[in-house]
Design a protein around this motif. Structure first.
Motif, PDB file in Angstrom:
ATOM      1  N   TYR A 210       0.844  -1.194   0.000  1.00  0.00           N
ATOM      2  CA  TYR A 210       0.000   0.000   0.000  1.00  0.00           C
ATOM      3  C   TYR A 210       0.882   1.248   0.000  1.00  0.00           C
ATOM      4  CZ  TYR A 210       0.813  -0.159   5.105  1.00  0.00           C
ATOM      5  OH  TYR A 210       1.381  -0.213   6.349  1.00  0.00           O
ATOM      6  N   LEU A 211       0.249   2.390  -0.250  1.00  0.00           N
ATOM      7  CA  LEU A 211       0.937   3.677  -0.281  1.00  0.00           C
ATOM      8  C   LEU A 211       0.214   4.626   0.666  1.00  0.00           C
ATOM      9  CD1 LEU A 211       0.411   2.585  -3.489  1.00  0.00           C
ATOM     10  CD2 LEU A 211       2.252   4.222  -3.852  1.00  0.00           C
ATOM     11  N   GLU A 212       0.976   5.426   1.411  1.00  0.00           N
ATOM     12  CA  GLU A 212       0.395   6.356   2.361  1.00  0.00           C
ATOM     13  C   GLU A 212       0.915   7.772   2.134  1.00  0.00           C
ATOM     14  OE1 GLU A 212      -0.745   4.276   6.499  1.00  0.00           O
ATOM     15  OE2 GLU A 212       1.419   4.425   6.149  1.00  0.00           O
ATOM     16  N   ARG A 213       0.039   8.747   2.346  1.00  0.00           N
ATOM     17  CA  ARG A 213       0.450  10.141   2.278  1.00  0.00           C
ATOM     18  C   ARG A 213       1.219  10.512   3.534  1.00  0.00           C
ATOM     19  NH1 ARG A 213      -4.409  12.792   1.887  1.00  0.00           N
ATOM     20  NH2 ARG A 213      -4.256  12.964  -0.387  1.00  0.00           N
TER      21      ARG A 213
ATOM     22  N   VAL B 288      -4.297   1.080  -1.729  1.00  0.00           N
ATOM     23  CA  VAL B 288      -3.933  -0.316  -1.498  1.00  0.00           C
ATOM     24  C   VAL B 288      -3.850  -1.070  -2.822  1.00  0.00           C
ATOM     25  CG1 VAL B 288      -4.681  -2.495  -0.452  1.00  0.00           C
ATOM     26  CG2 VAL B 288      -4.917  -0.373   0.821  1.00  0.00           C
ATOM     27  N   ASN B 289      -2.923  -2.009  -2.878  1.00  0.00           N
ATOM     28  CA  ASN B 289      -2.789  -2.902  -4.026  1.00  0.00           C
ATOM     29  C   ASN B 289      -3.750  -4.069  -3.836  1.00  0.00           C
ATOM     30  OD1 ASN B 289      -1.985  -4.611  -6.070  1.00  0.00           O
ATOM     31  ND2 ASN B 289       0.197  -4.466  -5.620  1.00  0.00           N
ATOM     32  N   MET B 290      -4.769  -4.167  -4.693  1.00  0.00           N
ATOM     33  CA  MET B 290      -5.801  -5.200  -4.536  1.00  0.00           C
ATOM     34  C   MET B 290      -5.240  -6.614  -4.603  1.00  0.00           C
ATOM     35  SD  MET B 290      -9.319  -3.975  -6.364  1.00  0.00           S
ATOM     36  CE  MET B 290      -8.627  -3.423  -7.913  1.00  0.00           C
ATOM     37  N   ILE B 291      -4.068  -6.768  -5.237  1.00  0.00           N
ATOM     38  CA  ILE B 291      -3.457  -8.094  -5.320  1.00  0.00           C
ATOM     39  C   ILE B 291      -3.258  -8.686  -3.922  1.00  0.00           C
ATOM     40  CG2 ILE B 291      -1.272  -9.255  -5.867  1.00  0.00           C
ATOM     41  CD1 ILE B 291      -1.086  -7.421  -8.325  1.00  0.00           C
ATOM     42  N   HIS B 292      -3.019  -7.818  -2.931  1.00  0.00           N
ATOM     43  CA  HIS B 292      -2.692  -8.282  -1.586  1.00  0.00           C
ATOM     44  C   HIS B 292      -3.888  -8.299  -0.629  1.00  0.00           C
ATOM     45  CE1 HIS B 292       1.610  -8.514  -2.292  1.00  0.00           C
ATOM     46  NE2 HIS B 292       1.517  -7.376  -2.947  1.00  0.00           N
TER      47      HIS B 292
ATOM     48  N   SER C 242       4.757   7.481   1.047  1.00  0.00           N
ATOM     49  CA  SER C 242       5.482   6.331   1.569  1.00  0.00           C
ATOM     50  C   SER C 242       4.960   5.067   0.885  1.00  0.00           C
ATOM     51  CB  SER C 242       5.299   6.219   3.084  1.00  0.00           C
ATOM     52  OG  SER C 242       5.922   5.062   3.584  1.00  0.00           O
ATOM     53  N   ILE C 243       5.859   4.319   0.247  1.00  0.00           N
ATOM     54  CA  ILE C 243       5.484   3.094  -0.452  1.00  0.00           C
ATOM     55  C   ILE C 243       5.877   1.907   0.426  1.00  0.00           C
ATOM     56  CG2 ILE C 243       5.771   1.691  -2.529  1.00  0.00           C
ATOM     57  CD1 ILE C 243       6.524   4.213  -4.046  1.00  0.00           C
ATOM     58  N   VAL C 244       4.887   1.210   0.943  1.00  0.00           N
ATOM     59  CA  VAL C 244       5.128   0.073   1.838  1.00  0.00           C
ATOM     60  C   VAL C 244       5.140  -1.205   1.004  1.00  0.00           C
ATOM     61  CG1 VAL C 244       4.327  -1.194   3.864  1.00  0.00           C
ATOM     62  CG2 VAL C 244       4.003   1.291   3.732  1.00  0.00           C
TER      63      VAL C 244
ATOM     64  N   GLY D 206     -15.310  -2.585   8.019  1.00  0.00           N
ATOM     65  CA  GLY D 206     -14.751  -1.285   7.687  1.00  0.00           C
ATOM     66  C   GLY D 206     -13.249  -1.260   7.531  1.00  0.00           C
ATOM     67  N   THR D 207     -12.633  -2.416   7.298  1.00  0.00           N
ATOM     68  CA  THR D 207     -11.187  -2.487   7.079  1.00  0.00           C
ATOM     69  C   THR D 207     -10.899  -3.412   5.912  1.00  0.00           C
ATOM     70  OG1 THR D 207     -10.801  -4.415   8.523  1.00  0.00           O
ATOM     71  CG2 THR D 207     -10.755  -2.219   9.561  1.00  0.00           C
ATOM     72  N   VAL D 208      -9.675  -3.316   5.384  1.00  0.00           N
ATOM     73  CA  VAL D 208      -9.177  -4.339   4.465  1.00  0.00           C
ATOM     74  C   VAL D 208      -8.063  -5.083   5.189  1.00  0.00           C
ATOM     75  CG1 VAL D 208      -9.785  -3.190   2.306  1.00  0.00           C
ATOM     76  CG2 VAL D 208      -7.564  -2.710   3.352  1.00  0.00           C
ATOM     77  N   VAL D 209      -8.080  -6.405   5.051  1.00  0.00           N
ATOM     78  CA  VAL D 209      -7.062  -7.254   5.659  1.00  0.00           C
ATOM     79  C   VAL D 209      -6.161  -7.756   4.546  1.00  0.00           C
ATOM     80  CG1 VAL D 209      -6.616  -9.305   7.054  1.00  0.00           C
ATOM     81  CG2 VAL D 209      -8.704  -7.968   7.443  1.00  0.00           C
ATOM     82  N   LEU D 210      -4.862  -7.493   4.678  1.00  0.00           N
ATOM     83  CA  LEU D 210      -3.908  -7.920   3.659  1.00  0.00           C
ATOM     84  C   LEU D 210      -3.356  -9.302   3.979  1.00  0.00           C
ATOM     85  CD1 LEU D 210      -1.897  -4.627   3.010  1.00  0.00           C
ATOM     86  CD2 LEU D 210      -4.149  -5.328   2.170  1.00  0.00           C
TER      87      LEU D 210
END
Length: 240
Positions: free
Chosen positions: A152-155, A197-201, A161-163, A208-212
């Motif tokens: 994922y990427l965050e501002r 977020v990268n949907m691949i992961h 920030s590229i995680v 209300g969350t996405v779990v990677l």
């Protein structure tokens, strides 16, 4: 080259699935090695003990020994990125559309129509994951990050920030929107004004969350939640 395993206790089914896989590889122009198993415990041993690697698994759910469901659960820690297609004659095994650790669910009653489509989608996605990179340029270095490694990427203020799956985040002196436009890929979706977020992961959308797949849990803003669900469902294809 893709590595694909088929596991079904019915030898006739194994032969039919192998032909379907080989046909789809040819249609997609992809090179692949297909390995067949008629005993689920043999596949489990090869992966957990001999560390065999596979990109894609076709698993019959109803098998003696370890069932397809049990296999998937035991294999996942060893092959966290593997795509799994379940094949079964019992609709009560249907999984939630957002339990994305399972790529596709194919009923035996609709095998001829659904299996080739599932295989083509899986092969296409695997090829997509392997091929693209994002380049970071600074005064001192040039770094290419494979798309498949971006979680994922965050501002961070005016920066991004590229995680990645590899460890420490990479910092880019660009806005989140600018990086998003440079990526220009349908795999990347906003889940919040400050997070992509990268949907691949993505393994699951929950409360209300996405779990990677690596266990990270990221909040989805209320304004984005419905759109996120729709984008994921559309990207991964229709599930039962």
């Amino acid at each position: 080259m893709l590595r694909i395993a088929i596991c079904d206790d019915d030898e006739a089914a194994v032969c039919a699935h192998r032909k379907a896989v080989e046909d789809c590889l040819g249609q997609c122009g992809s090179a692949g090695e297909v390995v067949a198993y008629t005993h689920s415990d043999n596949l489990l041993y090869d992966i957990t003990q001999d560390h065999f690697f596979y990109d894609l698994l076709l698993l019959d759910i109803e098998m003696p020994g370890s069932s397809g469901m049990e296999l998937a659960q035991k294999i996942r820690p060893f092959l966290p990125q593997v795509k799994i297609i379940f094949i079964t004659s019992h609709v009560e095994y249907a999984i939630d559309a957002f339990e994305l650790s399972i790529f596709r669910y194919v009923p035996k009653q609709e095998m001829d129509r659904r299996l080739p489509a599932a295989l083509r989608d899986a092969i296409h996605l695997l090829s997509l994951e392997e091929g693209k990179t994002y380049t970071i340029r600074t005064n001192s270095r040039l770094e290419k990050i494979p798309w498949k490694d971006i979680l994922y990427l965050e501002r961070e203020g005016k920066n991004t920030s590229i995680v990645t799956a590899q460890g420490s985040p990479a910092k880019v002196r660009k806005s989140l929107q600018q990086v998003y436009e440079e990526l220009d890929g349908e795999e990347f979706i906003y889940i919040d004004r400050g997070c992509i977020v990268n949907m691949i992961h993505i393994m699951q959308v929950k409360e209300g969350t996405v779990v990677l797949k690596n266990g990270a849990v990221l909040p989805v803003s209320r304004s984005h939640l419905q759109q996120v669900k729709e984008q994921i469902n559309r990207y991964w294809g229709e599930h039962i």
